[in-house]
Design a protein around this motif. Sequence first.
Motif, PDB file in Angstrom:
ATOM      1  N   PRO A  18      -9.499  41.623   4.152  1.00 56.26           N
ATOM      2  CA  PRO A  18      -8.254  40.893   4.435  1.00 56.26           C
ATOM      3  C   PRO A  18      -7.038  41.763   4.139  1.00 56.26           C
ATOM      4  N   VAL A  19      -6.060  41.733   5.022  1.00 57.11           N
ATOM      5  CA  VAL A  19      -4.817  42.490   4.852  1.00 57.11           C
ATOM      6  C   VAL A  19      -3.640  41.550   5.065  1.00 57.11           C
ATOM      7  N   LYS A  20      -2.486  41.954   4.563  1.00 55.77           N
ATOM      8  CA  LYS A  20      -1.265  41.188   4.694  1.00 55.77           C
ATOM      9  C   LYS A  20      -0.272  41.919   5.587  1.00 55.77           C
ATOM     10  N   LYS A  21       0.696  41.156   6.059  1.00 56.96           N
ATOM     11  CA  LYS A  21       1.704  41.732   6.923  1.00 56.96           C
ATOM     12  C   LYS A  21       2.533  42.755   6.155  1.00 56.96           C
ATOM     13  N   GLY A  22       2.695  43.956   6.763  1.00 61.42           N
ATOM     14  CA  GLY A  22       3.444  45.032   6.126  1.00 61.42           C
ATOM     15  C   GLY A  22       2.609  45.931   5.249  1.00 61.42           C
ATOM     16  N   GLN A  23       1.328  45.599   5.079  1.00 57.81           N
ATOM     17  CA  GLN A  23       0.471  46.422   4.220  1.00 57.81           C
ATOM     18  C   GLN A  23       0.089  47.708   4.946  1.00 57.81           C
ATOM     19  N   LYS A  24       0.047  48.803   4.219  1.00 60.89           N
ATOM     20  CA  LYS A  24      -0.321  50.103   4.778  1.00 60.89           C
ATOM     21  C   LYS A  24      -1.825  50.160   4.986  1.00 60.89           C
ATOM     22  N   ILE A  25      -2.238  50.453   6.226  1.00 59.75           N
ATOM     23  CA  ILE A  25      -3.665  50.464   6.557  1.00 59.75           C
ATOM     24  C   ILE A  25      -4.194  51.896   6.626  1.00 59.75           C
ATOM     25  N   LEU A  26      -3.473  52.764   7.353  1.00 63.74           N
ATOM     26  CA  LEU A  26      -3.956  54.142   7.526  1.00 63.74           C
ATOM     27  C   LEU A  26      -2.797  55.057   7.903  1.00 63.74           C
ATOM     28  N   VAL A  35      -7.334  59.868  12.280  1.00 62.17           N
ATOM     29  CA  VAL A  35      -6.943  59.210  11.040  1.00 62.17           C
ATOM     30  C   VAL A  35      -6.960  60.237   9.919  1.00 62.17           C
ATOM     31  N   GLU A  36      -5.796  60.426   9.274  1.00 58.97           N
ATOM     32  CA  GLU A  36      -5.691  61.359   8.164  1.00 58.97           C
ATOM     33  C   GLU A  36      -6.105  60.720   6.840  1.00 58.97           C
ATOM     34  N   LYS A  37      -5.739  59.433   6.653  1.00 55.47           N
ATOM     35  CA  LYS A  37      -6.032  58.742   5.402  1.00 55.47           C
ATOM     36  C   LYS A  37      -6.206  57.263   5.689  1.00 55.47           C
ATOM     37  N   LEU A  38      -7.237  56.669   5.078  1.00 56.08           N
ATOM     38  CA  LEU A  38      -7.549  55.253   5.286  1.00 56.08           C
ATOM     39  C   LEU A  38      -7.350  54.495   3.973  1.00 56.08           C
ATOM     40  N   PHE A  39      -6.598  53.389   4.033  1.00 51.18           N
ATOM     41  CA  PHE A  39      -6.266  52.631   2.822  1.00 51.18           C
ATOM     42  C   PHE A  39      -7.107  51.357   2.664  1.00 51.18           C
ATOM     43  N   VAL A  40      -7.937  51.028   3.617  1.00 53.06           N
ATOM     44  CA  VAL A  40      -8.864  49.894   3.474  1.00 53.06           C
ATOM     45  C   VAL A  40     -10.246  50.438   3.162  1.00 53.06           C
ATOM     46  N   LYS A  41     -11.015  49.692   2.383  1.00 47.64           N
ATOM     47  CA  LYS A  41     -12.270  50.213   1.868  1.00 47.64           C
ATOM     48  C   LYS A  41     -13.496  49.743   2.644  1.00 47.64           C
ATOM     49  N   TYR A  42     -13.401  48.600   3.311  1.00 44.29           N
ATOM     50  CA  TYR A  42     -14.583  48.094   4.010  1.00 44.29           C
ATOM     51  C   TYR A  42     -14.138  47.296   5.237  1.00 44.29           C
ATOM     52  N   ASN A  43     -15.082  47.063   6.111  1.00 43.04           N
ATOM     53  CA  ASN A  43     -14.791  46.338   7.344  1.00 43.04           C
ATOM     54  C   ASN A  43     -14.437  44.878   7.050  1.00 43.04           C
ATOM     55  N   PHE A  44     -13.550  44.348   7.836  1.00 36.71           N
ATOM     56  CA  PHE A  44     -13.101  42.952   7.727  1.00 36.71           C
ATOM     57  C   PHE A  44     -12.440  42.650   6.386  1.00 36.71           C
TER      58      PHE A  44
END
Length: 215
Positions: free
Chosen positions: A149-157, A138-147
Amino acid sequence: MKKYWRRNNRSTINSRQLTVVGGLFLVLLIAFGCSQNKKHEHAEQYTCPMHPTVIKDTPGSCPVCGMDLVMKGKQNDDVKVGDDLSYLLKPVNSSVISTIKTVTPVKKSINIKAKANGVITYDTKAMSTISSRISGRVEKLFVKYNFQPVKKGQKILEIYSPELLTAQRDLLYLLKSDKENTQLIDGAKEKLRLLGATDQQIDQLVSTGKESTSF
């Protein structure tokens, strides 16, 4: 003979007079008794609920058990059942007579605020696991904590994958060296799709001619 008849006649008259007097006395005695009985019937009488044989003309307490005497009802009086005694007329299976207080249930909505200690957890039905199609880092992570909530099409990593980088180079090589071989070119594009690349990313790769180090 004359003297004897006179005496006998006098005695007969005296006996008749006594009979009449006695009859009048008896009639007066009966009338007096009836009047006394009527007065006695109209007079208020008090009796004990537990010992009906105890009858008094004035209120007080029972000499046997000490309970308060209650007024004795008259024979011709109609018994009036009030609200306090109406439950006695109900069937036995609908009410139970006892010293225990009962409450009649009523169906209605009530707003109740309650405080309780607990632990908040995530709904397992709203959780899902996505397996990665490629290996890498993983080069870059866009979520800050476990679990989170994310939406469809959202960039995660963003991930760097040598396997995905090699597949891009193979496609670019075929486009440069063998443009007419559409079968191999379509196979290289399908390989990228199976590795998780979208059609937009493949079109960008073909138009720019440069591979991406991260996806």
